[in-house]
Design a protein around this motif. Structure first.
Motif, PDB file in Angstrom:
ATOM      1  N   THR A 252      35.640  37.483  54.565  1.00  0.00           N
ATOM      2  CA  THR A 252      36.954  37.976  54.174  1.00  0.00           C
ATOM      3  C   THR A 252      38.274  37.507  54.138  1.00  0.00           C
ATOM      4  OG1 THR A 252      35.143  40.005  53.292  1.00  0.00           O
ATOM      5  CG2 THR A 252      37.126  40.101  52.694  1.00  0.00           C
ATOM      6  N   GLN A 253      38.515  37.769  54.882  1.00  0.00           N
ATOM      7  CA  GLN A 253      39.756  38.074  56.070  1.00  0.00           C
ATOM      8  C   GLN A 253      39.907  36.288  55.720  1.00  0.00           C
ATOM      9  OE1 GLN A 253      40.539  38.627  60.196  1.00  0.00           O
ATOM     10  NE2 GLN A 253      38.998  40.964  59.374  1.00  0.00           N
TER      11      GLN A 253
ATOM     12  N   ARG B 188      38.178  33.984  53.192  1.00  0.00           N
ATOM     13  CA  ARG B 188      38.262  33.518  51.597  1.00  0.00           C
ATOM     14  C   ARG B 188      40.024  34.268  51.864  1.00  0.00           C
ATOM     15  NH1 ARG B 188      34.420  36.689  48.835  1.00  0.00           N
ATOM     16  NH2 ARG B 188      35.578  38.384  49.342  1.00  0.00           N
ATOM     17  N   GLU B 189      40.841  35.258  52.355  1.00  0.00           N
ATOM     18  CA  GLU B 189      41.916  35.974  51.762  1.00  0.00           C
ATOM     19  C   GLU B 189      43.431  34.671  52.252  1.00  0.00           C
ATOM     20  OE1 GLU B 189      42.080  40.044  53.383  1.00  0.00           O
ATOM     21  OE2 GLU B 189      41.058  40.882  51.503  1.00  0.00           O
ATOM     22  N   LYS B 190      43.056  33.917  53.872  1.00  0.00           N
ATOM     23  CA  LYS B 190      43.510  33.127  54.095  1.00  0.00           C
ATOM     24  C   LYS B 190      44.130  32.155  53.839  1.00  0.00           C
ATOM     25  CE  LYS B 190      44.619  36.292  58.343  1.00  0.00           C
ATOM     26  NZ  LYS B 190      44.763  36.196  58.926  1.00  0.00           N
TER      27      LYS B 190
ATOM     28  N   ALA C  58      42.349  30.722  50.747  1.00  0.00           N
ATOM     29  CA  ALA C  58      41.764  30.709  49.148  1.00  0.00           C
ATOM     30  C   ALA C  58      43.007  29.647  48.815  1.00  0.00           C
ATOM     31  CB  ALA C  58      42.202  32.287  48.497  1.00  0.00           C
TER      32      ALA C  58
ATOM     33  N   GLU D 177      34.037  28.019  48.546  1.00  0.00           N
ATOM     34  CA  GLU D 177      33.090  28.831  49.007  1.00  0.00           C
ATOM     35  C   GLU D 177      31.515  29.266  48.633  1.00  0.00           C
ATOM     36  OE1 GLU D 177      33.315  33.423  48.327  1.00  0.00           O
ATOM     37  OE2 GLU D 177      35.209  32.437  48.027  1.00  0.00           O
TER      38      GLU D 177
END
Length: 759
Positions: A23-24, A26-28, A30, A38
Motif C-alpha cells: 500500500t505504501q 502504491r501511494e508513493k 502511483a 499493479e
C-alpha cells in the motif's frame, strides 16, 4: 514439465506487513506507474507463490516481503521510481522461474527487463560455489570471473547497483537476531568491503554509514556497543553544546536575511571507531564527534554566493582551522557532492565541523547519483560518474586477472581526490595517489605512452619566474600542482608501468599498448625464426614447436616470442631443443614393466607447509599450496582461515591474528575457510613471552621444564632484565595447541613468573 512444489506459507505477521508495504509503495509511486502495472505484478507474485516457486533464503526470510522492503527503501532513500521498483518486486518471480526476461520485456518494457537481467546475473553469481572443486588456479579464475560479471551487471545500468545497495541495507537490517552467525559474518564482510565503498562513491552517504555501522555491529560487536553506550551517555551534554554553538549563528544568519535550516549530526559509530584506531586513542580522545549542517533555501543561480556569505559570517564569529577547510563548492567531487566544510573553534575551546550547502546539494548528498537524474537538465556533467563508469568498463575489457580487477576496483572506490592544473590552467580531477603517468594517460593514450616525466610547479612554491622542478613519471601528484607533461618520440610503454599508475584507465591503456607492441614483435620474431630454420634446412612443424616452447619453460607462445625479442632466449638454443624434441618423437617405445614393479606416488589431502599435517581449505579444496603466515605463526589445533595473496598463493592465519580484522575489512573477498583435518608428526615454531621477577635461578627453572619434555625443543631464549623484572622470549618447537597449552600452564607454576603469553 516440472511438478508443482510446495507453496511457501506466509505467517500472519508477514501477510500484514506485505499488504502494508504494498500500500505504501502504491501511494508513493502511483504517479509513475502505467495503467496495468499493479494488476500484472499482483498476478505474477501470486502465481509464483501458489506454484511454490518462491523459497525462503538462507536466513529464513520471506523474499516477497524482502523485495517490498527493498523497493520502499529504494524509493525513500535513493529516489528510484517505476522501472527499478517493478524490477525489485518482480525479481522473486524471475528468480523462481515463473516469469522470463522476455515476458518481462513484453509486459513492462525493455528498461525493467534490463534491470532484471542485471539482478539475475548477480543472483547467479551468489548461487555458484567457486571453490567446490578444482585447483588453486581454477579457484582464482572463478572468483575473478564472478567479480567481473558483477561489475558488468551494474555498468550496463546504474540502477542495478543502486538496487543491490538498497537490498544489502535491508538484509543487514533484517538479520540482526538471526542464528546463522557464519552467513551473517559473510554478508557483513561483503557489505564492508564492497557495498559501503560503492554507496560512498555514488554519494549515498546515509546508506553507506548504515552499512558500515551494521557491519561493525556484527563483526566487532564489543567495539560497536562500547561506542554506542558512550554516545548515549554523553548525548544530553552534546545536545546542549550544539544548541549553545548554533544559537548565535542562527541569529546572525537570520539578520542577514538568509532562508535556511540547521541540524546537528553525530558522526557514525563506524567513523568514530576508525578515528579511535587511527589516532590510537579512547572515545574521549576523539574531539570532533559531531558536525553542524547549515542547509540554505535559495535559487540555483544564488547558491555559491549565499554559501560563501554564510561561510564569511561563521568565520567572523569563530576561529577557523585552514588545514581542515574543504571546498567542494568550487570543484565538486566526482560523484557530484557539493558542500563547504570548515572546522571552527567553538565555546569551551572545542573544534566543531560546519557543513554549508543548499537544499539541492543536500538532496544530492543524501541520494547521490540518483538525485542527479532529477537535475540532469541543468549542468548534466556535474558528476564524473559517466567518466568513472567508462574507466571501469575499460578496466574490465583489458584485465584478465580477476584478483587484480578486484584490487583495482577497490582503489577506484577510495574517497581521496587530487586537483591539478595543466600549463593552460585547465583543472583536472584524479584519484588520490595518482602519478604523473596517470595524468598523462588521462589526457590522451598517445601522451601517456610517450611520457618521460613532468615539470611541476607546486601550489605553495609558485612565484613569478618559477619554472618548476623536473620529476619522473613516478611522481605522486598533490592538489594545486601545475603539471607540464614531458614526452619523447622514442619512449615506449613497459610492463613495469602497471605498477606505477593507480587508475584503471591508465592500466587499461598500458595493457592495450603493450599487447599491440607484443603482437608486432611476435610477428617479427616468428618470421626471423622461420628464416633461421630454412637456413638450417629444417622444416618447422607447429605441433613440435609448441612442445619445444613448453620444454623451454614457456607457458604461452607470447612468452616464448617475448623472451627471444628480449634476447633472454637464444635462437640457437631454440633450434637445438626443437631438434631434440623432434628426434624424441621418433625414439623407440620404452620397455613396459609389470604392474608389481610400478609404484604410484601420492599425497593425502593437501600439501602442507614443510610438514605432514593436513589442512582443508574451502569445501574440501584439493591440491592447494599454502604457507603459514609469519605474523601469527599458526600451529595444528588453532582456529585458522586462508587469505588468497595477489600472487595466487594462500597464507594461513590464526583466527585471532592481529591482522585478521583489517584483512576481513579490506579484502573480505580473499578470505577462504580453512580447518585442520589430519594430524601428522609436524613441528611448529612458536614464541612465548614470559614476564616475572628476576629471582635467582628462575631462568634455569623455565628451561628445565622445556628440556624435560622430549617432544619439545628449545630453539632460542632472549632475556632482558630491568629494575628487578625480567622479560624474555622463548622460541620452542612443538606439535600442536594441546602441547602448547600444557607448556604454558607449567611455566605459569614457576615461582616468580607473572605472565606467560603466546606472541
Amino acid at each position: 514439465m516440472n511438478e508443482p512444489q510446495e507453496q511457501m506459507q506466509f505467517t500472519a505477521a508477514e501477510r500484514d506487513l506485505a499488504l502494508r508495504l504494498f500500500t505504501q509503495l502504491r501511494e508513493k509511486t502511483a504517479a509513475a506507474l502505467h495503467a496495468d502495472d499493479e494488476r500484472q505484478v499482483r498476478q505474477h507474485l501470486m502465481a509464483a507463490i501458489e506454484q511454490g516457486q518462491v523459497k525462503r533464503d538462507e536466513f529464513g526470510l520471506n523474499p516477497v516481503v524482502s523485495s517490498l522492503q527493498t523497493a520502499l527503501l529504494a524509493v525513500d532513500e535513493i529516489g528510484l521510481r517505476r522501472e527499478a521498483v517493478l524490477a525489485i518486486m518482480l525479481h522473486p518471480c524471475v528468480d523462481g522461474g515463473q516469469l522470463s526476461i522476455d515476458e518481462a520485456t513484453t509486459c513492462y518494457g525493455e528498461a525493467v527487463a534490463r534491470i532484471l537481467r542485471g539482478l539475475e546475473r548477480i543472483k547467479e553469481l551468489y548461487r555458484k560455489n567457486p571453490v567446490a572443486e578444482g585447483n588453486r588456479t581454477d579457484f582464482i579464475r572463478l572468483q575473478g570471473e564472478n567479480f567481473r560479471n558483477l561489475l558488468l551487471s551494474f555498468a550496463e545500468d546504474m540502477r542495478v547497483i543502486l538496487i543491490m545497495i538498497a537490498d544489502r541495507v535491508n538484509l543487514m537490517r533484517q538479520i540482526r537476531d538471526n542464528d546463522n552467525v557464519e552467513a551473517r559474518r559473510e554478508v557483513s564482510e561483503e557489505a564492508a568491503y564492497l557495498y559501503a565503498p560503492l554507496a560512498h562513491k555514488l554519494g549515498l552517504y546515509k546508506l553507506k554509514s548504515e552499512l558500515e555501522d551494521l557491519s561493525l555491529k556484527y563483526l566487532e560487536t564489543e567495539a560497536y556497543y562500547h561506542i554506542k553506550e558512550k554516545l548515549n551517555a554523553t548525548k544530553a551534554a552534546r545536545d546542549a553544546y550544539i544548541e549553545r554553538f548554533i544559537k548565535p549563528i542562527r541569529e546572525k544568519l537570520e539578520a542577514a536575511g538568509l532562508k535556511f535550516h540547521m541540524k546537528g549530526r553525530t558522526k557514525s559509530i563506524h567513523s568514530i571507531w576508525q578515528k579511535m584506531k587511527k589516532q590510537r586513542c579512547q572515545f574521549e580522545g576523539v574531539y570532533d564527534l559531531f558536525a553542524i549542517r547549515i542547509i540554505i533555501d535559495c535559487e540555483r543561480e544564488e547558491e555559491k554566493q549565499q554559501c560563501w556569505k554564510t561561510f564569511a559570517i561563521i568565520t567572523d564569529m569563530y576561529t577557523s582551522n585552514p588545514k581542515r577547510m574543504r571546498d567542494w563548492l568550487s570543484v565538486p567531487k566526482s560523484n557530484g557532492y557539493e558542500s563547504l566544510h570548515i572546522t571552527v573553534l567553538g565555546p569551551e575551546q572545542k573544534w566543531v565541523e560546519v557543513q554549508i550547502r543548499t537544499e539541492r546539494m543536500d538532496e544530492v548528498a543524501e541520494r547521490g547519483v540518483a538525485a542527479h537524474w532529477r537535475y540532469k537538465g541543468v549542468k548534466a556533467d556535474a558528476s564524473g560518474m559517466d567518466e568513472w563508469l567508462k574507466g571501469i568498463r575499460q578496466m574490465l575489457e583489458n584485465t584478465d586477472d580477476g584478483m587484480e580487477a578486484m584490487d583495482q576496483f577497490k582503489m577506484e572506490l577510495q574517497d581521496e581526490e587530487v586537483y591539478v592544473f595543466t600549463p593552460r590552467g585547465d583543472l583536472m580531477k584524479l584519484p588520490g595517489g595518482a602519478t604523473v603517468l596517470d595524468m598523462a594517460y588521462y589526457i590522451h593514450s598517445k601522451v601517456g605512452s610517450a611520457c618521460t616525466g613532468a615539470r611541476i610547479r607546486s601550489a605553495d612554491s609558485r612565484s613569478v619566474g618559477d619554472t618548476g622542478r623536473l620529476v619522473s613519471f613516478r611522481q605522486e601528484l598533490h592538489s594545486g600542482d601545475q603539471v607540464e607533461i614531458l614526452t619523447s618520440s622514442t619512449q615506449r610503454p613497459k610492463q613495469e608501468w602497471l605498477g606505477i599508475v593507480k587508475t584503471s584507465r591508465a592500466k587499461a591503456k598500458i595493457r592495450l599498448a603493450i599487447k599491440e607492441t607484443q603482437q608486432k614483435e611476435a610477428l617479427l620474431v616468428k618470421e626471423m625464426l622461420e628464416r633461421k630454420f630454412r637456413n638450417r634446412k629444417i622444416e618447422m612443424d607447429e605441433s613440435v614447436m609448441m612442445r619445444t616452447m613448453k620444454k623451454l619453460g614457456c607457458k604461452e607462445a607470447s612468452d616464448f616470442y617475448r623472451q627471444i625479442a628480449d634476447a633472454t632466449l637464444d635462437v640457437a638454443t631454440v633450434i637445438d631443443k626443437y631438434i631434440e624434441v623432434q628426434q624424441g618423437d621418433k625414439a623407440p617405445v620404452a620397455e613396459v614393466h609389470s604392474a608389481e614393479e610400478f609404484v604410484l606416488e601420492t599425497t593425502s589431502g593437501l600439501k602442507a607447509h614443510a610438514n605432514d599435517d593436513v589442512l582443508i581449505i574451502g569445501p574440501d579444496l584439493k591440491g592447494v599450496d599454502y604457507q603459514l603466515a609469519h605474523c601469527c605463526n599458526p600451529i595444528y589445533g588453532d582456529q585458522v582461515f586462508g587469505f588468497v595473496t595477489v600472487s595466487g598463493g594462500i597464507k594461513i592465519h590464526r583466527a585471532d591474528c592481529p591482522n585478521a580484522p583489517e584483512l576481513r575489512r579490506r579484502f573480505g573477498y580473499r578470505i577462504v575457510k580453512a580447518a585442520w583435518s589430519g594430524k601428522g608428526d609436524s613441528q611448529y615454531q612458536i614464541t612465548l613471552r614470559v614476564i616475572g621477577n628476576d629471582d635467582l635461578g628462575i631462568v634455569n627453572n623455565l628451561t628445565s621444564i622445556i628440556s624435560k619434555d622430549e617432544k619439545l625443543v628449545l630453539r632460542s631464549i632472549n632475556i632482558d632484565s630491568h629494575d628487578g623484572l625480567f622479560r624474555g622470549n622463548l622460541t620452542v618447537m612443538m606439535s600442536d595447541t594441546a602441547r602448547l597449552e600444557s607448556l604454558i600452564k607449567k611455566l605459569r607454576t614457576v615461582k616468580g613468573v607473572k605472565q606467560v603469553e603466546r606472541v
